[in-house]
Design a protein around this motif. Sequence first.
Motif, short mmCIF file in Angstrom:
data_model
loop_
_atom_site.label_atom_id
_atom_site.label_comp_id
_atom_site.label_asym_id
_atom_site.label_seq_id
_atom_site.Cartn_x
_atom_site.Cartn_y
_atom_site.Cartn_z
N LEU A 30 13.92 -5.71 6.61
CA LEU A 30 12.93 -4.68 6.86
C LEU A 30 11.60 -5.22 7.41
O LEU A 30 11.04 -4.61 8.33
N PRO A 31 11.05 -6.31 6.90
CA PRO A 31 9.79 -6.80 7.48
C PRO A 31 9.91 -7.08 8.98
O PRO A 31 9.01 -6.73 9.75
N GLU A 32 11.02 -7.69 9.39
CA GLU A 32 11.21 -7.95 10.82
C GLU A 32 11.45 -6.66 11.59
O GLU A 32 10.97 -6.51 12.72
N ALA A 33 12.18 -5.72 10.99
CA ALA A 33 12.45 -4.46 11.67
C ALA A 33 11.17 -3.66 11.88
O ALA A 33 10.94 -3.09 12.96
N VAL A 34 10.31 -3.61 10.87
CA VAL A 34 9.04 -2.89 11.00
C VAL A 34 8.15 -3.55 12.04
O VAL A 34 7.50 -2.87 12.85
N ALA A 35 8.12 -4.88 12.05
CA ALA A 35 7.33 -5.58 13.06
C ALA A 35 7.85 -5.26 14.46
O ALA A 35 7.05 -5.07 15.40
N GLU A 36 9.17 -5.18 14.62
CA GLU A 36 9.74 -4.84 15.92
C GLU A 36 9.36 -3.42 16.32
O GLU A 36 9.03 -3.16 17.49
N LEU A 37 9.38 -2.48 15.39
CA LEU A 37 9.00 -1.10 15.70
C LEU A 37 7.51 -1.00 16.04
O LEU A 37 7.13 -0.17 16.87
N GLU A 38 6.70 -1.82 15.42
CA GLU A 38 5.28 -1.84 15.79
C GLU A 38 5.11 -2.34 17.22
O GLU A 38 4.30 -1.81 17.99
N SER A 49 0.80 -1.22 0.00
CA SER A 49 0.00 0.00 0.00
C SER A 49 0.84 1.28 0.00
O SER A 49 0.38 2.32 -0.47
N THR A 50 2.06 1.23 0.50
CA THR A 50 2.93 2.41 0.51
C THR A 50 4.31 2.01 -0.01
O THR A 50 5.29 1.99 0.74
N PRO A 51 4.43 1.71 -1.29
CA PRO A 51 5.71 1.21 -1.82
C PRO A 51 6.85 2.22 -1.72
O PRO A 51 8.01 1.84 -1.54
N GLN A 52 6.54 3.52 -1.85
CA GLN A 52 7.61 4.52 -1.77
C GLN A 52 8.15 4.63 -0.34
O GLN A 52 9.36 4.74 -0.13
N LEU A 53 7.26 4.62 0.64
CA LEU A 53 7.71 4.63 2.04
C LEU A 53 8.53 3.38 2.34
O LEU A 53 9.55 3.45 3.04
N TRP A 54 8.08 2.25 1.83
CA TRP A 54 8.80 1.00 2.06
C TRP A 54 10.18 1.04 1.41
O TRP A 54 11.18 0.63 2.02
N ALA A 55 10.26 1.54 0.20
CA ALA A 55 11.55 1.61 -0.49
C ALA A 55 12.50 2.56 0.23
O ALA A 55 13.71 2.28 0.33
N LEU A 56 11.98 3.68 0.73
CA LEU A 56 12.83 4.61 1.47
C LEU A 56 13.34 3.95 2.75
O LEU A 56 14.52 4.10 3.12
N ALA A 57 12.48 3.20 3.42
CA ALA A 57 12.89 2.52 4.64
C ALA A 57 13.97 1.48 4.36
O ALA A 57 14.85 1.24 5.18
N GLU A 58 13.90 0.84 3.19
CA GLU A 58 14.89 -0.17 2.84
C GLU A 58 16.30 0.39 2.81
O GLU A 58 17.27 -0.28 3.16
N GLU A 59 16.44 1.65 2.43
CA GLU A 59 17.77 2.24 2.27
C GLU A 59 18.08 3.26 3.35
O GLU A 59 19.02 4.04 3.21
N SER A 60 17.33 3.25 4.45
CA SER A 60 17.48 4.24 5.50
C SER A 60 17.84 3.61 6.83
O SER A 60 17.67 2.40 7.04
N ALA A 61 18.33 4.45 7.72
CA ALA A 61 18.35 4.11 9.14
C ALA A 61 16.97 4.47 9.68
O ALA A 61 16.44 5.55 9.39
N ILE A 62 16.38 3.57 10.43
CA ILE A 62 14.99 3.77 10.85
C ILE A 62 14.87 3.64 12.36
O ILE A 62 15.71 3.02 13.02
N GLY A 63 13.83 4.25 12.91
CA GLY A 63 13.62 4.19 14.36
C GLY A 63 12.23 4.66 14.73
O GLY A 63 11.43 5.07 13.87
N ALA A 64 11.95 4.61 16.00
CA ALA A 64 10.68 5.07 16.56
C ALA A 64 10.88 6.48 17.09
O ALA A 64 11.75 6.72 17.92
N THR A 65 10.06 7.41 16.62
CA THR A 65 10.22 8.82 16.95
C THR A 65 9.22 9.24 18.01
O THR A 65 8.01 9.08 17.83
N SER A 66 9.72 9.79 19.10
CA SER A 66 8.87 10.41 20.10
C SER A 66 8.65 11.86 19.69
O SER A 66 9.61 12.61 19.53
#
Length: 799
Positions: A362-370, A61-78
């Motif tokens: 990324l699928p595991e990383a996103v699940a962990e962030l959720e 549903s959000t392929p551009q967000l997913w592609a950006l996350a693939e090549e980024s450092a990612i985290g949970a933002t307060s």
Amino acid sequence: MSGPAARGSRCAAALVALVLLLLVGLPSTAGAAAGAEGHAADRVVVVGVPGLTWADVDPASTPQLWALAEESAIGATSVRAARSTSCLLDGWATLGAGNRARFPGTDEGLPPVPLPTLPDPEAPGGDTAPEEEAPEEPRLDTSLTRCGLQERVAAVALGDPQATVARTAEDEGTVRFGAEPGALGEAVGCASVSGRAAALAVAADGVPLTTVPALPADPAELVELLTACPLTLVSLDQLADAGAPGAEPTDDGTRPEPRASALTRIDDALGRLRAGLDALPGDTLLLLAGISEVNDGRPQLHVGMAAGPGFDVGWLTSASTGRVPFVQLIDVAPTVLRALGLDPPASMNGQPWRSTGERPPLPEAVAELERVNVAAITHYRNTGVFFWTFVVVGAAVVGLGVLVVGSGRRGARPGSWPPIRRALRLLCLAAAALPVATFLAGAVPWERAPAPLAALVTAVVVADLGVLAVAALGPWRRRRLGPALAVLALTLVTLVGDVLTGSALELNGPLGYDAIVAGRFTGYGNLTFGLLSVSALTVTAALAATAGRRFPAGRARRRTAAVVLGAGLLTVAVIGAPPLGRDFGGVLAALPGFLLLAMLLARVRVTVVRLGAILAAAVVAVSTVAVLDWIRPPTERTHLGRFVEQVLTGEAWTVVSRKAQANIGILLGSPLAWMLPVALVAAVWLLRPGGPLRSVPAGPGRAPRGPAGLPLEDAAVLRAALVSVALSLTIGAVVNDSGVALPATAAALLVPLLVWLAVGPDPGSTGAGESAGGAPHSGRADGPDRVTVVSRGSTVGNT
């Protein structure tokens, strides 16, 4: 000065010196930050998406967000700003300030603040109002609270962002944090802005802004926008239109179908932006962050991504959190300035984002962030329930103790005392075990369960029963104070072991902290320090007394003091070290407690002068810790070092005043504050004349006994521990922003144990040659000021 007083002074000086020596040798766990040159970029683009969470990021549903996350450092933002729920304008103002700010509004009891006005196109005379009449206010529903009003303001009444930034800077909440809205724009000197709300991050006097209402669809216009200034801010606000603000908060402030459509539009806009960036020469740093909640959505964690120079594919973190994978919204402005080679102003409390470690696919990383978000919101939304539970349990224990103590048979042997007393003692131990059980429950991944709150409660109950079993069934159960000391020792070992291994149990524990509030991400929280103070001082007192009794009277005092100083050295170092407890106020409160305990157990007379010296030693120690943290690189400093910087820049008063206001707010509004009346009632009942914890003087055929029938030497140790705990908690309540919640949390542990002691079996009378329970000893001391303190019968003056 000579004798015991001189020895006490030398002990105090030795402890302070050893603490400082150990702290100097402790390494930093933050790691060396990459040099500024490794993060240098030709331009920085910041994309803010209010309401975006990791649950929205999906390859289909959000392929551009997913592609950006693939090549980024990612985290949970307060996205915590200067109010409990960060709304659209709060978020952008906070991002630009690099510190917590808030847009003036009608919530939280603040009076309405005049808003920027626009001419009414329906007014006579076209789009200009008569000169002698003030232009009409835009038609805003000012009854809206939370985020609805701010979204309406951003949509129709933000034509003068500089004026809005000025009013935001004058807001009470913004001033309380010392934030300077628009500081990012002032530091960069130029910015391009897509979307009106984003202008609040950079609008400052004299700063030229290139603004467009929405991200251009034409590639040439997009390139022109991206190259006009070294900094571009893009606000994608579609999720704000996917719901409607209401009186009752919802999880995300949107409805499912409109949210899906809004995410598609956001993804398309991000795709256009990435295509435009690919056509530009040089290096670009792209930062994407959830900016705020939308509509009536409740606080949660949001998306954070960083792609560009200095950021490898991995997790995000920053020195302001000290924990992977957490970053804060206040960190974005320092990250931008580092990339552009600019120094952040002193008003910015955030620290630059950085990438660290390898993350899973990324699928595991996103699940962990959720799951990280689920754990945070479960803690955030149920903290009050847990606090009330502690108050109710404490009140029940005290009430039952009052009823039961007067109904049992006095003088009965332990095997024949009433069963109701035995049951109440088990309840007291279970109540005292409840605080540490809330931490032990974190060893179970309860956030993975379909019903996280139910899983957390179940884990706490199971852990509580486990601690109760250890305390009540272990071999120490045959000793008078054995079960209570077992609970205290388990509490101490758990809290120290947790901080040594990364504070995993503290994060999202019912008595810990969460990343939504963002008061702390690692180390000891203020409530935890209350438990640590009680457990560390009482366990140390017991160990020191036991060690002293193995030596003749002449050496017992020195041995006792040495044990206290050694334990104090290790405890204070763990509390204050930036890589470990990083608790500024904890060092100030813990060190005097240990010094006083050493004096009391070594029978050194406590005077006002010596007490003042103890407090001065604590100030010296904590000041040295803070300075040692301050001399580290700015990107590695914790709040200890940042406070030193604020002192040097004259901004420390904002921190002190904010903590004072927080103290008052907790006193008046926190459920934990009700634990203090419970503790007061318990103290009056237990210590009244003839109360269960009052000493019994000698009588015909009866040796004098301490509280609850304790031998006098044990009673003296208990008294010293309680006095030291009282001093530590009092100082902690004054210097920490949790205020009375700190001693209230300590009372949740201490009060049940004192009731447990009071309802125990009466050992009955003892003869001159017996101690309680019939054990022989060397005989009573010769005078009223002499008590037995060693098992070999040596005595010292009780002065």
